[in-house]
Design a protein around this motif. Sequence first.
Motif, short mmCIF file in Angstrom:
data_model
loop_
_atom_site.label_atom_id
_atom_site.label_comp_id
_atom_site.label_asym_id
_atom_site.label_seq_id
_atom_site.Cartn_x
_atom_site.Cartn_y
_atom_site.Cartn_z
N ARG A 178 -2.36 9.74 -0.90
CA ARG A 178 -3.49 9.71 0.03
C ARG A 178 -3.29 10.77 1.11
N THR B 211 -6.24 3.54 7.20
CA THR B 211 -5.85 2.28 6.55
C THR B 211 -4.97 1.44 7.46
N ASN C 133 -4.46 7.51 5.33
CA ASN C 133 -3.38 6.56 5.61
C ASN C 133 -3.45 6.02 7.04
N PRO D 216 -8.00 -1.40 6.80
CA PRO D 216 -7.89 -1.12 5.36
C PRO D 216 -9.25 -1.04 4.68
N TYR E 297 0.83 -1.21 0.00
CA TYR E 297 0.00 0.00 0.00
C TYR E 297 0.86 1.26 0.00
N ARG F 121 1.63 3.97 -2.80
CA ARG F 121 0.81 5.15 -3.12
C ARG F 121 0.54 6.01 -1.90
N HIS G 26 2.57 -1.43 -7.40
CA HIS G 26 1.40 -0.68 -6.94
C HIS G 26 1.61 0.82 -7.14
N GLU H 209 -7.68 -4.22 -4.69
CA GLU H 209 -6.67 -3.90 -5.69
C GLU H 209 -5.33 -4.59 -5.37
N ILE H 210 -4.97 -4.63 -4.10
CA ILE H 210 -3.66 -5.14 -3.71
C ILE H 210 -3.64 -6.66 -3.61
N ASP I 39 -9.01 -0.85 -1.52
CA ASP I 39 -7.56 -1.04 -1.53
C ASP I 39 -7.20 -2.52 -1.44
#
Length: 219
Positions: free
Chosen positions: A86, A94, A91, A98, A79, A82, A141, A105-106, A102
């Motif tokens: 953010r 997260t 952050n 999370p 993560y 990126r 990522h 995607e991860i 996200d």
Amino acid sequence: MLVRFEGADLGYGGRPVLAGLTLGVERGERVALLGKSGAGKSTLLGAIRARLAADRVATALVPQDHALVPPLSVFHNIYMGRLDRRSTLRNLATLLRPFAGDVAEIAPLAGRLGLGDHLWQKVEALSGGQRQRTAVGRALHAGGAVLLADEPVSALDERQSVDVLGLLTERFETSIVALHDVDLARATATRLIGIAAGRIVFDGRAEAVPRSEIEALYG
């Protein structure tokens, strides 16, 4: 031209590691840097990174030491690719819980790197190869126009190395990668640059550089 040096002295603390360097890299090239440890490959990558940052070129990095956060999970370390896109509040949130988007995607990215079963495992508990793949995942990522990687597959076996470099080549338009595996460099790069004793000793198309010159580099 993406980046160019003209007679540059590159090094640390006023001591040049690479002296009088003249070198240019075009967009779309896949460059492999070859040479013994201490030859100056990492110094060159660092200088290129600084130039690209000054020019605000979006760049992803896989450093030799991985630069991971050991107490955090594989997910959180990927993560971080990126993190600067953010807000601080996002952050922090997260870190505690999370967001589903996200994770969606991860998780597949981690799966492609063979880390699907380790997504929530702390990096400090991983093997060297798993840590290296986590660092690669963070770069994937992050994305961007250029990849800079310093021995990104040194802890992986041959099959994993081919797969990981394939993912990186697929993701980035331009790459400059220091490699220790000559055959892998020939198979994945369009251009080979050999460095020895603080200077470039060969620079040419991957298929055109004689193996004898590469062997001499390590002799």
